[in-house]
Design a protein around this motif. Sequence first.
Motif, PDB file in Angstrom:
ATOM      1  N   PHE A  21       6.766   5.610  -8.110  1.00  0.00           N
ATOM      2  CA  PHE A  21       6.925   6.808  -7.656  1.00  0.00           C
ATOM      3  C   PHE A  21       6.777   7.129  -5.974  1.00  0.00           C
ATOM      4  CE2 PHE A  21       5.242   8.539 -11.986  1.00  0.00           C
ATOM      5  CZ  PHE A  21       6.587   8.898 -12.346  1.00  0.00           C
ATOM      6  N   GLY A  22       5.938   6.257  -5.560  1.00  0.00           N
ATOM      7  CA  GLY A  22       5.625   6.347  -4.081  1.00  0.00           C
ATOM      8  C   GLY A  22       6.603   5.648  -3.081  1.00  0.00           C
ATOM      9  N   LEU A  23       6.856   4.487  -3.373  1.00  0.00           N
ATOM     10  CA  LEU A  23       7.707   3.714  -2.406  1.00  0.00           C
ATOM     11  C   LEU A  23       9.139   3.867  -2.483  1.00  0.00           C
ATOM     12  CD1 LEU A  23       6.282   0.040  -2.651  1.00  0.00           C
ATOM     13  CD2 LEU A  23       5.385   1.918  -1.338  1.00  0.00           C
ATOM     14  N   ILE A  24       9.685   4.501  -3.854  1.00  0.00           N
ATOM     15  CA  ILE A  24      11.255   4.964  -3.741  1.00  0.00           C
ATOM     16  C   ILE A  24      11.184   6.149  -2.633  1.00  0.00           C
ATOM     17  CG2 ILE A  24      12.842   6.329  -5.005  1.00  0.00           C
ATOM     18  CD1 ILE A  24      12.449   4.363  -7.367  1.00  0.00           C
ATOM     19  N   PHE A  25      10.490   7.078  -2.498  1.00  0.00           N
ATOM     20  CA  PHE A  25      10.352   8.001  -1.643  1.00  0.00           C
ATOM     21  C   PHE A  25       9.799   7.786  -0.177  1.00  0.00           C
ATOM     22  CE2 PHE A  25      10.903  10.141  -5.903  1.00  0.00           C
ATOM     23  CZ  PHE A  25      12.219  10.283  -5.807  1.00  0.00           C
ATOM     24  N   GLY A  26       9.634   6.553   0.179  1.00  0.00           N
ATOM     25  CA  GLY A  26       9.406   6.084   1.672  1.00  0.00           C
ATOM     26  C   GLY A  26       7.861   6.141   1.893  1.00  0.00           C
ATOM     27  N   MET A  27       7.023   6.412   0.798  1.00  0.00           N
ATOM     28  CA  MET A  27       5.586   5.997   1.109  1.00  0.00           C
ATOM     29  C   MET A  27       5.134   4.707   1.725  1.00  0.00           C
ATOM     30  SD  MET A  27       2.644   6.776  -1.570  1.00  0.00           S
ATOM     31  CE  MET A  27       2.670   8.423  -2.029  1.00  0.00           C
TER      32      MET A  27
END
Length: 572
Positions: free
Chosen positions: A415-421
């Motif tokens: 959830f986090g990394l896909i959106f650039g976290m």
Amino acid sequence: MIQYITDIEQAIVAVKELVFESEIGLDIETTGLDPILDKIRLVQISTPLNTYVIDMYHVPLSVLNPLLTGGPIKVIHNAKFDAGFLYAASGGVMAEPIFDTMITDQVLHHRGYARSLKDLSKEYLDIDLDKGNQTSDWGAEHLSESQIQYAAEDANVLLPLKHILEEKAVELQITAVVSLENRLVPAICWMERSGVNLDSNLWGELVKSAEAKAVRLKEELNLSVAEHTSSGLDLFGNAAVSVNWDSPTQVKKLLSDLGVKIENTRHSTLEANRGEHPVIALLLDYRGAAKKVSTYGTDWEKHVHPKSRRIHANWVQIGSATGRMSCKNPNMQNLPREAAYRNCFRAASGWVLIKADYEQIELRLAAEIAPDVRMKKAFYEGRDLHSVTASYLLGKPETEVVTDSQRQMAKAVNFGLIFGMGAKGLSSYAQNNFRVKMEEHEAAKIRRRYFEAYSGIKNWHELQSRKRETRTILGRHRILEGERDYTNKLNSPIQGSAADGLKLALIKLWETRHLVNAYPVLTVHDEIVIEAPKELAEKAAEWLKRCMEDGMGEFLQEVPVAVDITSKESWG
DNA sequence: AGTCCGCGCGCG
DNA sequence: AAAGCGCGCGCGGACT
């Protein structure tokens, strides 16, 4: 030329001419804003040459039927209002097809808010509409000359506006989105008019217990503070504490006095300092109860309509900058997930609520949009993406089973990394949302491994970062020019594509409603809930599932759409 | 009395 | 090199 029509014969003549038009401007004046309680006074219809102002206190609505369903395109500003009123007043006649100038303008400027007819007329036509009569008495026996004039002027700008908006839509290559949104309007009217039934007794019980809990915890908080300060107890043995526990300012000050210095008092910060003082754990519990009391308390029930006895929320068709809907008065999209709360929403007797939601829809869309071969493969092989991700991050073969906590960790990562976290964000995100402890250096390592495993996602991030405009699969755009907009450039096309797919599903429900006697009652971003007669439950469930699969399926080609569906007497 | 903003939190 | 996103609502606090 303006024609004020006050009898049925004139109206019939006008309708006979109007049905041959390809498009008409349409506007109504009402005695108020509630389609159930208030009345339609005027229906104004404009053509390139004429404007008809029809007095509905003297003309039955059914005279207009040939114009409403089928026939010319109805050009309306904020058509949900007008079509919703006509739908309610006629007992189910929908204005169709619709071209909504407000919604269309919103698609063009792609921000999460709508603009008034006055603003559009000024900008596109350089016409100053005088809105002085908007809230005048439309229930009066005799309407004034200026009221008739005002009503006509509003209708007159609609056709010219449509043509300008359509030209701009072509220039922006966004006609598919405009068409989607305009087709959606009837479905939203339908859902809003349906409303949903609330069991006030069940709700009342929840409110009562939340209130009692909040009172008890507040007392415990005061006692706890009294024990730990010199304020002690007063003459009556009550805690002499005067802090307002609902005030972050005061709470922060108090904790500071107790030796706990924190930046803010939000949940995650308090949680991280739970061990520093016994009052913190109590405060967290109190916050939970206080939220229930304030946001989901007795006031919430005031939204039950006095006449229909159901809740008719205000659905905002383009409620966010990405294209999602929003909902207000009340917001049906942020009710507590707890079954106790959702069970308060019950079908009418003899009916059921059927709830269907898309499984991991944003991740599926990301896999296809990027594209990322490994992620796509996981989905079309029907595997659980979080487990697959866990395997890669742990360096295990895909076939080996991962533990539940390893899967939780991978869920946070997906959830986090896909959106650039970033690493820092990931570590606190994992802790706060998934109760997974992750040091920052560990997060950084996980991040590197993640992008090695999903190189398609990595490439897509680089591609997106260079864009000045993002597009959903359908073509919905959002201008994001700043460096700072990096994460939005990743999120918008995904979130927006999911919204497009769900909207198409709603359209399909409306356009195939003859198949089943059922209707939508609410929707929450990746979920649609319909109400159907108990004996049609199975058929209705299939219908809903099919519409949702077909709707999203037009945008997800290489990755399967998965819809989870349940049917019960309540939403929970 | 009404208006506006930041904080915090419910949901996806 | 680093960066999750999107809403609506109730409250306190500051202002008019």
